[in-house]
Every structure is written in structure tokens, then in C-alpha cells.
Scaffold this motif. Structure first.
Motif, PDB file in Angstrom:
ATOM      1  N   HIS A 125       0.835  -1.208   0.000  1.00  0.00           N
ATOM      2  CA  HIS A 125       0.000   0.000   0.000  1.00  0.00           C
ATOM      3  C   HIS A 125       0.873   1.263   0.000  1.00  0.00           C
ATOM      4  CE1 HIS A 125      -4.082  -1.466   0.164  1.00  0.00           C
ATOM      5  NE2 HIS A 125      -3.827  -2.260   1.203  1.00  0.00           N
ATOM      6  N   HIS A 126       1.887   1.258   0.863  1.00  0.00           N
ATOM      7  CA  HIS A 126       2.745   2.437   0.984  1.00  0.00           C
ATOM      8  C   HIS A 126       3.508   2.683  -0.315  1.00  0.00           C
ATOM      9  CE1 HIS A 126       6.051   5.007   2.432  1.00  0.00           C
ATOM     10  NE2 HIS A 126       5.202   5.377   3.368  1.00  0.00           N
ATOM     11  N   SER A 127       3.982   1.616  -0.920  1.00  0.00           N
ATOM     12  CA  SER A 127       4.728   1.759  -2.173  1.00  0.00           C
ATOM     13  C   SER A 127       3.830   2.282  -3.286  1.00  0.00           C
ATOM     14  CB  SER A 127       5.340   0.413  -2.577  1.00  0.00           C
ATOM     15  OG  SER A 127       6.275  -0.015  -1.607  1.00  0.00           O
ATOM     16  N   GLN A 128       2.581   1.841  -3.311  1.00  0.00           N
ATOM     17  CA  GLN A 128       1.661   2.341  -4.314  1.00  0.00           C
ATOM     18  C   GLN A 128       1.364   3.822  -4.081  1.00  0.00           C
ATOM     19  OE1 GLN A 128       0.909   0.908  -6.953  1.00  0.00           O
ATOM     20  NE2 GLN A 128      -0.769   2.107  -7.811  1.00  0.00           N
ATOM     21  N   THR A 129       1.307   4.231  -2.808  1.00  0.00           N
ATOM     22  CA  THR A 129       1.113   5.647  -2.496  1.00  0.00           C
ATOM     23  C   THR A 129       2.297   6.472  -2.998  1.00  0.00           C
ATOM     24  OG1 THR A 129      -0.225   5.133  -0.541  1.00  0.00           O
ATOM     25  CG2 THR A 129       0.793   7.324  -0.627  1.00  0.00           C
ATOM     26  N   LEU A 130       3.514   5.980  -2.771  1.00  0.00           N
ATOM     27  CA  LEU A 130       4.697   6.684  -3.269  1.00  0.00           C
ATOM     28  C   LEU A 130       4.672   6.787  -4.790  1.00  0.00           C
ATOM     29  CD1 LEU A 130       7.680   5.333  -1.109  1.00  0.00           C
ATOM     30  CD2 LEU A 130       6.524   7.541  -0.920  1.00  0.00           C
ATOM     31  N   ARG A 131       4.242   5.733  -5.452  1.00  0.00           N
ATOM     32  CA  ARG A 131       4.154   5.759  -6.912  1.00  0.00           C
ATOM     33  C   ARG A 131       3.213   6.875  -7.370  1.00  0.00           C
ATOM     34  NH1 ARG A 131       4.712   2.183 -11.294  1.00  0.00           N
ATOM     35  NH2 ARG A 131       5.295   0.405  -9.970  1.00  0.00           N
ATOM     36  N   GLN A 132       2.062   6.965  -6.740  1.00  0.00           N
ATOM     37  CA  GLN A 132       1.094   7.987  -7.136  1.00  0.00           C
ATOM     38  C   GLN A 132       1.603   9.396  -6.822  1.00  0.00           C
ATOM     39  OE1 GLN A 132      -1.310   6.991  -9.042  1.00  0.00           O
ATOM     40  NE2 GLN A 132      -0.672   4.867  -8.657  1.00  0.00           N
ATOM     41  N   GLN A 133       2.326   9.548  -5.705  1.00  0.00           N
ATOM     42  CA  GLN A 133       2.904  10.849  -5.367  1.00  0.00           C
ATOM     43  C   GLN A 133       3.958  11.257  -6.394  1.00  0.00           C
ATOM     44  OE1 GLN A 133       4.223  10.026  -1.323  1.00  0.00           O
ATOM     45  NE2 GLN A 133       2.590  11.313  -0.491  1.00  0.00           N
ATOM     46  N   ALA A 134       4.756  10.295  -6.833  1.00  0.00           N
ATOM     47  CA  ALA A 134       5.785  10.599  -7.831  1.00  0.00           C
ATOM     48  C   ALA A 134       5.149  11.032  -9.145  1.00  0.00           C
ATOM     49  CB  ALA A 134       6.678   9.373  -8.049  1.00  0.00           C
ATOM     50  N   VAL A 135       4.118  10.313  -9.572  1.00  0.00           N
ATOM     51  CA  VAL A 135       3.463  10.652 -10.837  1.00  0.00           C
ATOM     52  C   VAL A 135       2.775  12.010 -10.733  1.00  0.00           C
ATOM     53  CG1 VAL A 135       1.649   9.987 -12.457  1.00  0.00           C
ATOM     54  CG2 VAL A 135       3.184   8.245 -11.519  1.00  0.00           C
ATOM     55  N   ALA A 136       2.119  12.279  -9.605  1.00  0.00           N
ATOM     56  CA  ALA A 136       1.465  13.574  -9.431  1.00  0.00           C
ATOM     57  C   ALA A 136       2.471  14.714  -9.526  1.00  0.00           C
ATOM     58  CB  ALA A 136       0.738  13.620  -8.088  1.00  0.00           C
ATOM     59  N   CYS A 137       3.670  14.504  -8.964  1.00  0.00           N
ATOM     60  CA  CYS A 137       4.723  15.511  -9.043  1.00  0.00           C
ATOM     61  C   CYS A 137       5.155  15.710 -10.492  1.00  0.00           C
ATOM     62  CB  CYS A 137       5.910  15.087  -8.176  1.00  0.00           C
ATOM     63  SG  CYS A 137       7.348  16.169  -8.270  1.00  0.00           S
ATOM     64  N   LEU A 138       5.317  14.627 -11.225  1.00  0.00           N
ATOM     65  CA  LEU A 138       5.759  14.726 -12.618  1.00  0.00           C
ATOM     66  C   LEU A 138       4.681  15.333 -13.509  1.00  0.00           C
ATOM     67  CD1 LEU A 138       7.554  11.263 -12.944  1.00  0.00           C
ATOM     68  CD2 LEU A 138       8.623  13.508 -12.694  1.00  0.00           C
ATOM     69  N   GLN A 139       3.425  15.176 -13.136  1.00  0.00           N
ATOM     70  CA  GLN A 139       2.334  15.745 -13.926  1.00  0.00           C
ATOM     71  C   GLN A 139       2.187  17.247 -13.704  1.00  0.00           C
ATOM     72  OE1 GLN A 139      -0.795  13.088 -12.556  1.00  0.00           O
ATOM     73  NE2 GLN A 139      -0.912  12.113 -14.570  1.00  0.00           N
ATOM     74  N   ASP A 140       2.791  17.762 -12.630  1.00  0.00           N
ATOM     75  CA  ASP A 140       2.796  19.214 -12.381  1.00  0.00           C
ATOM     76  C   ASP A 140       3.865  19.813 -13.285  1.00  0.00           C
ATOM     77  OD1 ASP A 140       2.724  21.772 -11.433  1.00  0.00           O
ATOM     78  OD2 ASP A 140       3.159  21.260  -9.348  1.00  0.00           O
ATOM     79  N   SER A 141       3.485  20.101 -14.527  1.00  0.00           N
ATOM     80  CA  SER A 141       4.453  20.347 -15.603  1.00  0.00           C
ATOM     81  C   SER A 141       5.377  21.525 -15.366  1.00  0.00           C
ATOM     82  CB  SER A 141       3.725  20.528 -16.934  1.00  0.00           C
ATOM     83  OG  SER A 141       2.822  21.613 -16.865  1.00  0.00           O
ATOM     84  N   ASN A 142       4.950  22.506 -14.594  1.00  0.00           N
ATOM     85  CA  ASN A 142       5.784  23.700 -14.370  1.00  0.00           C
ATOM     86  C   ASN A 142       6.591  23.635 -13.085  1.00  0.00           C
ATOM     87  OD1 ASN A 142       5.113  25.161 -16.738  1.00  0.00           O
ATOM     88  ND2 ASN A 142       3.128  25.672 -15.845  1.00  0.00           N
ATOM     89  N   ARG A 143       6.499  22.540 -12.375  1.00  0.00           N
ATOM     90  CA  ARG A 143       7.232  22.431 -11.114  1.00  0.00           C
ATOM     91  C   ARG A 143       8.723  22.291 -11.380  1.00  0.00           C
ATOM     92  NH1 ARG A 143       5.796  18.654  -5.882  1.00  0.00           N
ATOM     93  NH2 ARG A 143       7.671  19.165  -4.663  1.00  0.00           N
ATOM     94  N   ARG A 144       9.517  23.049 -10.659  1.00  0.00           N
ATOM     95  CA  ARG A 144      10.969  22.967 -10.766  1.00  0.00           C
ATOM     96  C   ARG A 144      11.483  21.965  -9.745  1.00  0.00           C
ATOM     97  NH1 ARG A 144      13.597  26.899  -9.088  1.00  0.00           N
ATOM     98  NH2 ARG A 144      15.446  26.768 -10.389  1.00  0.00           N
ATOM     99  N   LEU A 145      12.228  20.993 -10.222  1.00  0.00           N
ATOM    100  CA  LEU A 145      12.724  19.922  -9.374  1.00  0.00           C
ATOM    101  C   LEU A 145      14.228  20.050  -9.187  1.00  0.00           C
ATOM    102  CD1 LEU A 145      10.769  16.919 -10.946  1.00  0.00           C
ATOM    103  CD2 LEU A 145      10.133  18.286  -8.949  1.00  0.00           C
ATOM    104  N   CYS A 146      14.660  19.894  -7.945  1.00  0.00           N
ATOM    105  CA  CYS A 146      16.093  19.872  -7.640  1.00  0.00           C
ATOM    106  C   CYS A 146      16.649  18.521  -8.066  1.00  0.00           C
ATOM    107  CB  CYS A 146      16.303  20.088  -6.142  1.00  0.00           C
ATOM    108  SG  CYS A 146      18.012  19.881  -5.597  1.00  0.00           S
ATOM    109  N   LEU A 147      17.695  18.541  -8.895  1.00  0.00           N
ATOM    110  CA  LEU A 147      18.383  17.314  -9.278  1.00  0.00           C
ATOM    111  C   LEU A 147      19.477  17.014  -8.261  1.00  0.00           C
ATOM    112  CD1 LEU A 147      18.637  17.686 -13.165  1.00  0.00           C
ATOM    113  CD2 LEU A 147      17.235  16.072 -11.879  1.00  0.00           C
ATOM    114  N   GLN A 148      20.635  17.627  -8.418  1.00  0.00           N
ATOM    115  CA  GLN A 148      21.715  17.518  -7.440  1.00  0.00           C
ATOM    116  C   GLN A 148      22.607  18.730  -7.603  1.00  0.00           C
ATOM    117  OE1 GLN A 148      23.605  13.770  -8.351  1.00  0.00           O
ATOM    118  NE2 GLN A 148      24.714  14.585 -10.090  1.00  0.00           N
ATOM    119  N   GLY A 149      23.286  19.091  -6.521  1.00  0.00           N
ATOM    120  CA  GLY A 149      24.096  20.302  -6.568  1.00  0.00           C
ATOM    121  C   GLY A 149      23.224  21.502  -6.868  1.00  0.00           C
ATOM    122  N   GLN A 150      23.592  22.262  -7.876  1.00  0.00           N
ATOM    123  CA  GLN A 150      22.829  23.441  -8.267  1.00  0.00           C
ATOM    124  C   GLN A 150      22.029  23.202  -9.546  1.00  0.00           C
ATOM    125  OE1 GLN A 150      25.467  26.823  -8.382  1.00  0.00           O
ATOM    126  NE2 GLN A 150      26.283  26.438  -6.339  1.00  0.00           N
TER     127      GLN A 150
END
Length: 362
Positions: free
Chosen positions: A108-133
Motif C-alpha cells: 500500500h505504501h509503495s503504491q502511495t509513493l508511486r502515485q505521489q511521484a506521478v502527481a509531481c511529474l504531472q505538475d508540468s511547471n514544477r521545478r525539481l532539484c536534481l543535485q548540486g545546483q
């Protein structure tokens, strides 16, 4: 062809999303794996060749050997490995892998994480930190991943929402930003016993580490180190080590304990060094030893005593539930303030832009 998915799903029935009784152990039995899924051997971690050039300045070291824990290989292994790592990072406990009820909760928890990850990726204008700067917009990350499979961004996200579809780099980046904590990714490679010992010593001594990094720079991918001619045959024996591939979310989220995951051949640890696939097809969780865990706790306590703060004033993992007490508008406001401070420290001096203008420009 689309995104790869597992045909070995044990967590759900074909006709409904209700969790069935999972079998134990939820991985192939092995004499090299204990009852709780921990591999019986300890493993050395080494820095990636890229780290010297990037100058990441992460506070997360590789000074101690680590434990590796197996997770179910049902196509959700990325999310399982992050789930069990998060349990340890927040609660300082290990997920019970022997209880049927606990395994159901893991699914259940892993499926929740999956949905959270997809929701983040679907927020097309969201700026995501990769690594460093380094930063990237969600839509750019998804489009690049989707192109590999001949999909549109929308098709990629739709497929990734499905149970047993393999997660990868975009989902790790998304979860590092959703969870506000670093996720360090390792690959399985080989070296000699002698060189593995040298790498551990170099990690403890900064002066030696610089030499160690320069020594690595000209190495090939699979033959990481070469031994001196005078080394004994036992010291020249090949062993597995974990080489760091990426430090997503570092150093921005380093105030929180990092999650560590390994991309490896699904037959590991029941294969000999050198027999592994060049690209991993299974994720496992990586944990510090008890000694390193105790040192990390002491460092976190010192940071808390010195004061200062992190996003939303949260000092460490145990205060994470405070996030939920803030309204959505308040969280958004504090998020923008923190982004302004971070961008101001790292970028605006070089670009002569205000933090907000820098964010809009990018």
C-alpha cells in the motif's frame, strides 16, 4: 514497447486492486539472504568518477560499510526500497518483512509513493532539484524519459501510475523533491579486495580521497581499480562494491537523513563478481551500519542544538508530521520563501537577478 513492467506481481489480483496474502519470503530464497531480507555480507561504497568534477559538497559520506536489504521483485521494487528506507530514516526502525499484514502495508505504501511521484511529474511547471545546483522542470524530465519508449508525456505518466511498471530516474527525482530528502543511487560494480580496503581508508582521510578520486578518473566502467603487481592473490580477488551514481536532492535536503538505494542485477547476491548485468534491473535498499547510524544521530542532535532551521522550521526527521499541520496556502508560501533563500545563496550573485526573477527566467 512502452515502459517495462513485471509479470511476477505477487501483491495484487488480476481483477482488482485489493491486496492478496503475499507469500514469504517475497523474493527468491537464498543462503546469502537472512530471514528479514538483509544480505549477510557487508559492502563497501565508493564515490562515482563524476563527483570530483561536480564538487557536490554533500555532507553524506561513504566512510563505513553498509547493509543491503532485499525487497519484493514485483515491478514495484523502486518504491519498495524507498518505503523501507523511509521507515528507517523517520522512525529508526526496520520494516517487518515476515508479517503478512506488514507486507500488505508495504504494498500500500509503495503504491502511495508511486502515485505521489506521478502527481509531481504531472505538475508540468514544477521545478525539481536534481543535485548540486542543477534544476529541471517536471515536463522536461518526463518528455525526455517518455521519448526513450516512444511515448508522449501523458502516456508515460498514465502507464507509470499502474502497479508493476518499472520506476526509474524521473520517479526518484520526483520523490526526492516530494519527500524533501536526498536519495542516493548506487550501481553494482567490482573491484579487488585490496582496492576496496583502500577506498574505505580514502573516504576517512580527505587528503587520500583526492588521490583516490584522481586514480579513479581514468578507469573503465567495470574494471574500476587495478592492483599493484606486488599484491597477493587473495587481495586481487574480485569483490562487489557499490559505486555512487547520483545524489538526487543533495546538498539541498541534506538536513534530513538520506535514503540509499542500489540498482543491481536481480540475481545478486547469488552471482559471482563480473557476472552481473551492465545495467541493473532490480532495486534494493541500502542502510548504514549501526555505528554509522549512531554517528548520524549525534550529528543531527548537534545541528538541532546549534539552532538554525530548514524548510518550514523542521529540524529533523521526527518533526516531519508538522508539515501536515500547515494549510496548503501556508506551505506554498513558505516553499517560495525557502526557494528564494536557496536561489539567492547559490545563483543570484552570478546572474545579477533577484531570486524571484531568476525562478521566472528559468
Amino acid at each position: 514497447e512502452g515502459i517495462p513492467r513485471s509479470t511476477n506481481s505477487q501483491s495484487q489480483s488480476s481483477s482488482s486492486s485489493e491486496i492478496l496474502n503475499p507469500r514469504y519470503p517475497p523474493w527468491n530464497p537464498s543462503r546469502n539472504i537472512g530471514e528479514e531480507g538483509f544480505l549477510k555480507a557487508l559492502y563497501t561504497r565508493i564515490p562515482g568518477v563524476w563527483e570530483q568534477d561536480v564538487q557536490l559538497r554533500t555532507s553524506i559520506s561513504l566512510t563505513e560499510p553498509c547493509h543491503i536489504r532485499q525487497v519484493p521483485g514485483d515491478g514495484n521494487c523502486l518504491f519498495h526500497s524507498i518505503s523501507v528506507g523511509l521507515c528507517h530514516a523517520v522512525n529508526r526502525t526496520q520494516w517487518d518483512m515476515k508479517s503478512s499484514d506488514s507486507l500488505k502495508q508495504l504494498y500500500h505504501h509503495s503504491q502511495t509513493l508511486r502515485q505521489q511521484a506521478v502527481a509531481c511529474l504531472q505538475d508540468s511547471n514544477r521545478r525539481l532539484c536534481l543535485q548540486g545546483q542543477e534544476w529541471v522542470k517536471s515536463r522536461e524530465l518526463v518528455e525526455a524519459a517518455a521519448q526513450q519508449y516512444g511515448l508522449t508525456a501523458e502516456e508515460y505518466c498514465r502507464d507509470m501510475q499502474q502497479e508493476s511498471v518499472w520506476g526509474g530516474g524521473p520517479e526518484i527525482v520526483a520523490l526526492a523533491n516530494v519527500l524533501k530528502r536526498p536519495i542516493h543511487v548506487y550501481e553494482l560494480t567490482t573491484t579487488t579486495k585490496a582496492q576496496a580496503a583502500k577506498s574505505a581508508a580514502a573516504a576517512r582521510a580527505p587528503k587520500k580521497a583526492a588521490f583516490f578520486q584522481s586514480h579513479l578518473k581514468g578507469s573503465s566502467r567495470d574494471d574500476v581499480h587495478r592492483e599493484d603487481d606486488g599484491a597477493s592473490s587473495s587481495q586481487q580477488q574480485q569483490v562487489f562494491v557499490l559505486r555512487r551514481m547520483a545524489c538526487f536532492g543533495s546538498p539541498r535536503f541534506d538536513r534530513r537523513s538520506a535514503l540509499h538505494i542500489l540498482s543491481a542485477d536481480s540475481r545478486f547476491p547469488d552471482i559471482a563478481p563480473g557476472q552481473q548485468l551492465s545495467d541493473g534491473n532490480h532495486f534494493l535498499a541500502v542502510f548504514p551500519t549501526e555505528e554509522e547510524d549512531a554517528m548520524e544521530n549525534r550529528r543531527r542532535k548537534k545541528r538541532k542544538l546549534r539552532g538554525g532551521g530548514s524548510r518550514w522550521g523542521i529540524q529533523d526527521d521526527h518533526d516531519e508530521e508538522e508539515i501536515g499541520r500547515l494549510s496548503a496556502s501556508r506551505r506554498r508560501s513558505l516553499l517560495e520563501q525557502e526557494d528564494d533563500r536557496f536561489v539567492s545563496r547559490t545563483h543570484s550573485k552570478n546572474n545579477n537577478l533577484s531570486p524571484r526573477r531568476y525562478r521566472e527566467y528559468n
